[in-house]
Write a protein that holds these residues in place. Structure first.
Motif: not given
Length: 138
Positions: A39-40, A43, A48, A50, A53
């Motif tokens: 997911r990092d 993102l 973004i 990580p 967020s």
């Protein structure tokens, strides 16, 4: 072709709500979309950071692929009114099964809002209402 749905919950604390709904539904963290390994990485592809967020969102899925995906997204404002859409957790086994599931979910962080002879209305850790009800017949 029938449409598929995802459900999205607003949250003040994504981690708390994600942990509760994983326990409640038996869901798992959804893998990141291809071609990302984490997911990092996903993102970061949007620019973004990580680290900035970490509690902004969680994506959960049914490990059997049957239920809808559940997205939990952080919002700045608290819940202030009854939600207009709620989940029904359906259980087989009549009133004893409903009572057992209700007790399990209360132990996981839910609170009892209301009950009758047929079903129970609970609130998740942030107050989103949901029902524990008998499995549908037919």
């Amino acid at each position: 072709m029938g449409a598929r749905i995802d459900l999205t919950l607003d949250a003040g604390d994504v981690a708390v709500l994600a942990a509760f709904w994983k326990t409640a539904l038996g869901y798992v963290d959804e893998p990141p979309p291809a071609p990302f390994a984490t997911r990092d990485e996903w993102l970061a592809s949007f620019g973004i950071d990580p680290a900035d967020s970490a509690n902004d969102g969680a994506w959960l899925c049914d490990p059997d692929g049957l239920g809808p995906r559940l997205s939990i997204l952080r919002v700045p404002e608290p819940k202030t009114a009854k939600n207009r859409l709620h989940l029904d957790i359906r259980v087989s086994g009549g009133r004893p099964a409903i009572e057992a599931e209700t007790a399990r979910l209360i132990a996981a962080g839910a609170r009892l809002v209301w009950q009758d002879d047929d079903h129970c209305v609970l609130g998740d850790p942030e107050g989103n209402e949901f029902c524990v009800a008998p499995a549908r017949r037919g």
